[in-house]
Design an enzyme around this catalytic site. Structure first.
Site, PDB file in Angstrom:
ATOM      1  N   HIS A  82      31.531  38.440  40.104  1.00  0.00           N
ATOM      2  CA  HIS A  82      30.518  39.509  40.489  1.00  0.00           C
ATOM      3  C   HIS A  82      29.280  38.977  40.283  1.00  0.00           C
ATOM      4  O   HIS A  82      28.892  38.329  39.481  1.00  0.00           O
ATOM      5  CB  HIS A  82      30.970  40.481  39.316  1.00  0.00           C
ATOM      6  CG  HIS A  82      29.778  41.688  38.972  1.00  0.00           C
ATOM      7  ND1 HIS A  82      30.039  42.687  40.209  1.00  0.00           N
ATOM      8  CD2 HIS A  82      28.633  41.904  38.385  1.00  0.00           C
ATOM      9  CE1 HIS A  82      28.884  43.587  39.830  1.00  0.00           C
ATOM     10  NE2 HIS A  82      28.217  43.016  38.889  1.00  0.00           N
ATOM     11  N   ASP A 161      32.506  55.680  33.547  1.00  0.00           N
ATOM     12  CA  ASP A 161      31.048  54.899  33.770  1.00  0.00           C
ATOM     13  C   ASP A 161      30.340  55.556  34.837  1.00  0.00           C
ATOM     14  O   ASP A 161      28.928  55.651  34.764  1.00  0.00           O
ATOM     15  CB  ASP A 161      31.545  53.425  34.274  1.00  0.00           C
ATOM     16  CG  ASP A 161      30.293  52.732  35.004  1.00  0.00           C
ATOM     17  OD1 ASP A 161      29.279  52.506  34.037  1.00  0.00           O
ATOM     18  OD2 ASP A 161      30.424  52.296  36.065  1.00  0.00           O
ATOM     19  N   ARG A 168      22.282  58.043  32.425  1.00  0.00           N
ATOM     20  CA  ARG A 168      21.348  56.873  32.103  1.00  0.00           C
ATOM     21  C   ARG A 168      20.165  57.139  32.989  1.00  0.00           C
ATOM     22  O   ARG A 168      19.220  56.992  32.804  1.00  0.00           O
ATOM     23  CB  ARG A 168      21.973  55.797  31.947  1.00  0.00           C
ATOM     24  CG  ARG A 168      22.968  55.414  30.846  1.00  0.00           C
ATOM     25  CD  ARG A 168      23.795  54.183  30.936  1.00  0.00           C
ATOM     26  NE  ARG A 168      23.201  53.186  31.435  1.00  0.00           N
ATOM     27  CZ  ARG A 168      23.682  52.060  31.852  1.00  0.00           C
ATOM     28  NH1 ARG A 168      24.956  52.118  32.632  1.00  0.00           N
ATOM     29  NH2 ARG A 168      22.870  51.098  32.262  1.00  0.00           N
ATOM     30  N   SER A 183      29.070  48.681  31.546  1.00  0.00           N
ATOM     31  CA  SER A 183      29.411  49.366  32.935  1.00  0.00           C
ATOM     32  C   SER A 183      29.823  48.322  33.837  1.00  0.00           C
ATOM     33  O   SER A 183      30.818  48.827  34.707  1.00  0.00           O
ATOM     34  CB  SER A 183      27.785  49.787  33.325  1.00  0.00           C
ATOM     35  OG  SER A 183      28.177  50.213  34.863  1.00  0.00           O
ATOM     36  N   LYS A 187      34.146  47.939  35.323  1.00  0.00           N
ATOM     37  CA  LYS A 187      34.733  47.929  36.570  1.00  0.00           C
ATOM     38  C   LYS A 187      35.423  46.714  36.757  1.00  0.00           C
ATOM     39  O   LYS A 187      36.564  46.807  37.534  1.00  0.00           O
ATOM     40  CB  LYS A 187      33.756  48.087  37.570  1.00  0.00           C
ATOM     41  CG  LYS A 187      32.931  49.410  37.249  1.00  0.00           C
ATOM     42  CD  LYS A 187      31.977  49.738  38.593  1.00  0.00           C
ATOM     43  CE  LYS A 187      30.726  49.268  38.462  1.00  0.00           C
ATOM     44  NZ  LYS A 187      29.662  49.893  37.440  1.00  0.00           N
TER      45      LYS A 187
END
Length: 434
Positions: A82, A161, A168, A183, A187
């Protein structure tokens, strides 16, 4: 249990229990707890932070709020990568086949982009015929057969999320390490990988502008991953300027092809080898990162990684002939060079602004409804520290619009030339493990 008491407890700097965290996550996801109370809790977290244990508990609760992907039918250790985002970040297109060429299963869930250029899915759809709409069974079958497949993200992964992020975004609580880390990691964990390599960006084009902020986020995410049973590490890398040379979907596919052939930009190649080496080690296909890097370099030089890329495209309906003939990719009607106005050395290339210029051409989405022009974008010919002569091309603009004065102006604003020599920025700052 009352939400009021949970807010008060966090306001006073106390750690929340697993029961309290799950109560507010589940209650908010189900619509039982109102926005105003969760907003108050988010602000309390923003100011009071969370312990490492709280962060892991919050992440797990968000994972359990929706579907999770079961990849247990895939043989071997599944390693995911990621990136926290940036401009010209083509790494997935290179890493997936490169790491798969070593026998590491890469079961990648990716999304579309909102911003400078498309996401991984948009870039791959620049390949004629390529599709990501495959069933979970097909996805698993392809990874077992070819060691690599890329699928679009499920609509019901981590619904908590999605709701929390929307809140947020309008309550000035986006910039909170525990909320950002949970967050992202929720995922990744819901996507089913056994191990995770994180590429945490820092610099002008990154979410985390300073190295200290990036390191804090990297440590938070690595801690969460390892606490919930995923072998996790992070690399902190530079995003003070765009990664590689190409910004734009088809242009980035072509750059990925060049990189897999061993002819890619130096920074993009180096980052892919660094991240790929870590993925190979986490998958137990090499004992050290040095050994892993040697294997990856060999698979680039002997053509194995390139052939894996072609197999990957073919298996998902893509025209693999684009790998040997990139002219088959979408092409813009016009190519316009951007000449330097003075001689010297490139002192700054503001990544965010270069990305905005690409979006103005149509390479990215300003809103979710925007349609991407897969052919357009920008190819840089200079990076920070490079010498440049007046009149020499700083970049080539690929466009389907004849009138691009605003884009040119944006690019000139984004690229600074100095009369003094300039040192190229560091690419890899740090490696973070538990």
């Amino acid at each position: 249990m009352r939400m009021y008491d949970i807010i008060e407890k966090k306001r006073d700097g106390q750690a929340l229990s697993e029961e309290e965290i799950r109560f507010f996550v589940n209650g908010y996801t189900n619509g039982d707890i109102p926005d105003y109370q969760v907003s108050a809790l988010l602000m309390a977290i923003y100011f009071r932070d969370m312990t490492e244990q709280e962060r892991a508990l919050l992440t797990s609760a968000m994972v359990d709020s929706g579907d999770t992907i079961d990849l247990s039918a895939i043989m071997g250790i599944k390693v995911d990568k990621h990136s926290t985002g940036g401009v010209g970040d083509t790494t997935t297109l290179i890493l997936a086949p490169l790491v798969a060429s070593v026998g590491v299963p890469v079961a990648k869930m990716s999304g579309r982009g909102l911003g400078h250029t498309g996401g991984t899915i948009d870039k791959l759809e620049a390949v004629p015929g390529f599709h990501v709409e495959i069933t979970n069974d097909q996805f698993i079958e392809l990874v077992n057969k070819n060691k690599v497949a890329v699928v679009g993200q499920s609509g019901n992964l981590t619904p908590a999320d999605k709701k929390l992020y929307s809140l947020r975004d309008v309550t000035a609580t986006v910039n909170s390490i525990p909320l950002i880390a949970s967050s992202i990691m929720s995922k990744k964990i819901a996507s089913g990988a056994d191990a995770i390599v994180l590429d945490v960006k820092t610099g002008a084009g990154a979410f985390m502008k300073s190295y200290d902020e990036a390191k804090e986020l990297a440590k938070a995410m690595v801690s969460i991953g390892n606490r919930v049973g995923r072998n996790t590490m992070a690399v902190i890398s530079d995003m003070s300027q765009p990664l590689g040379n190409a910004i734009g979907n088809a242009l980035e596919v072509e750059e990925a092809i060049d990189t897999l052939k061993g002819n890619g930009p130096e920074d993009l190649t180096e980052l892919c080898l660094t991240l790929g080496s870590q993925m190979v080690v986490l998958a137990n296909k090499a004992a050290t990162v040095e050994e892993a890097r040697s294997i990856l370099e060999e698979n680039i030089s002997n053509g194995r990684a390139f052939e894996q890329f072609k197999t990957f495209l073919e298996s998902q309906g893509g025209n693999s002939e684009i790998a040997d003939d990139p002219t088959l990719l979408p092409k813009a009607s016009y190519t316009i060079e951007l000449p330097a106005k003075s001689s010297g050395y490139v002192d700054e290339i503001v990544a965010d602004d270069i990305g905005t210029a690409a979006m103005m051409l149509g390479a990215g989405r300003a809103t979710k409804e925007s349609e991407i022009d897969l052919a357009v974008g920008i190819v840089l010919h200079k990076k920070i520290g490079d010498p440049v002569q007046e009149g020499e091309a700083l970049a080539t603009i690929h466009t389907n619009k004849e009138a691009i004065d605003e884009v040119k102006a944006k690019l000139y604003e984004s690229i600074t030339i100095s009369g003094e020599t300039v040192k190229a920025p560091t690419l890899i700052y740090d490696t973070i493990t538990e």
